[in-house]
Design an enzyme around this catalytic site. Sequence first.
Site, short mmCIF file in Angstrom:
data_model
loop_
_atom_site.label_atom_id
_atom_site.label_comp_id
_atom_site.label_asym_id
_atom_site.label_seq_id
_atom_site.Cartn_x
_atom_site.Cartn_y
_atom_site.Cartn_z
N PRO A 176 0.92 -1.04 -0.02
CA PRO A 176 -0.15 0.06 -0.09
C PRO A 176 0.89 1.27 0.02
O PRO A 176 1.38 1.57 1.03
CB PRO A 176 -0.74 0.14 1.26
CG PRO A 176 0.03 -1.00 2.28
CD PRO A 176 0.76 -1.97 1.23
N ASP A 228 5.73 2.41 2.12
CA ASP A 228 4.89 1.18 2.46
C ASP A 228 4.00 1.67 3.84
O ASP A 228 4.61 1.86 5.03
CB ASP A 228 5.54 0.03 2.72
CG ASP A 228 4.74 -1.06 2.96
OD1 ASP A 228 3.47 -0.91 3.30
OD2 ASP A 228 5.23 -2.36 3.00
N HIS A 229 2.50 1.79 3.95
CA HIS A 229 1.94 2.37 4.77
C HIS A 229 1.78 1.30 5.80
O HIS A 229 1.50 1.54 7.10
CB HIS A 229 0.52 2.66 4.35
CG HIS A 229 0.22 3.88 5.18
ND1 HIS A 229 0.28 4.16 6.32
CD2 HIS A 229 -0.77 4.83 4.58
CE1 HIS A 229 -0.39 5.34 6.79
NE2 HIS A 229 -0.87 5.94 5.87
N ARG A 230 2.22 -0.06 5.60
CA ARG A 230 2.14 -0.97 6.61
C ARG A 230 3.24 -0.83 7.66
O ARG A 230 2.97 -1.35 8.81
CB ARG A 230 2.04 -2.46 6.07
CG ARG A 230 1.06 -2.74 5.11
CD ARG A 230 1.44 -4.07 4.37
NE ARG A 230 2.70 -3.78 3.57
CZ ARG A 230 3.25 -5.16 2.96
NH1 ARG A 230 2.46 -6.25 3.00
NH2 ARG A 230 4.54 -4.81 2.31
#
Length: 286
Positions: A82, A258-260
């Site tokens: 994401p 990476d939004h994780r």
Amino acid sequence: MDLHALSGSGPNGRIVRVDIENAAATQPAQPAAEPAAPAPSAGVQQHTLSQTRPHTPPQIQPHTPMRATIARRLVQSKQQVPHFYLTVDCRMDALLAARAALNARSESAREPMRHSLNDLLAMAVARAVGQVPAINAQWTDEGIVQLGEVDLSIAVALESGLITPIVRNADRKSLREISAEIAQLAEQARRGRLRPEQYEGGSLTLSNLGMHGVREFAAIINPPQSVILAAGAVVRQPVVDGDDIRVGHVMSLTLSADHRVVDGALGARFLGAVKQLLENPIELIL
């Protein structure tokens, strides 16, 4: 409609609109006439497209192993990671002046070395990771892996694709060491002489398209890394200094994250650290 075949009902036998409408209602519709082709100009020879441009059938160029690997990893990244993006503008006047002074001083050294803007940018990124270590992490299904070393991947464009050789422990190296290593890795990459350990792994990636005139772009993350920093060209534009407006040098940096692993605030702190170092090069060089 043949007007000679009509009888006009207007004054002195003039044909009026109602005469044409009545005649049209009582006769079958005629097919539309083909538009006349324009006459060729005098003395100009007319050529068809096939005469001036011979037909060339499309050709299939088989994928190289590198291109196939790049395609697979990029699709994997965009489908499974994401992405989100943050952009800042950096004033580059002080850094450009510092680079000019460093290169002028180096000319009289025993082993002269010219430092590129990309070398200074790589050094700033490595130092910023040291200031914001939480950015140096990767996602796994078991948990987030916090990396202990700053291994900076540098994107190098080849005719066959893109490769990212790595400057290991970049945060511990001097500008001269970083400049020499980037030059050596880029040359090995262009000659196809990189060993797997020289381009596999890495903490984060720096991709610079400024030398191609690209002002701003967003890059795709290179898994399993969590961030990639895209640098655009340094451009002259109006800037505000207090209450004054003057011409300055500005570069855009865009972070893909990476939004994780990386939240917006963490990404902003990292970009802020890079910006601070670029705009205050004395902090970078010392």
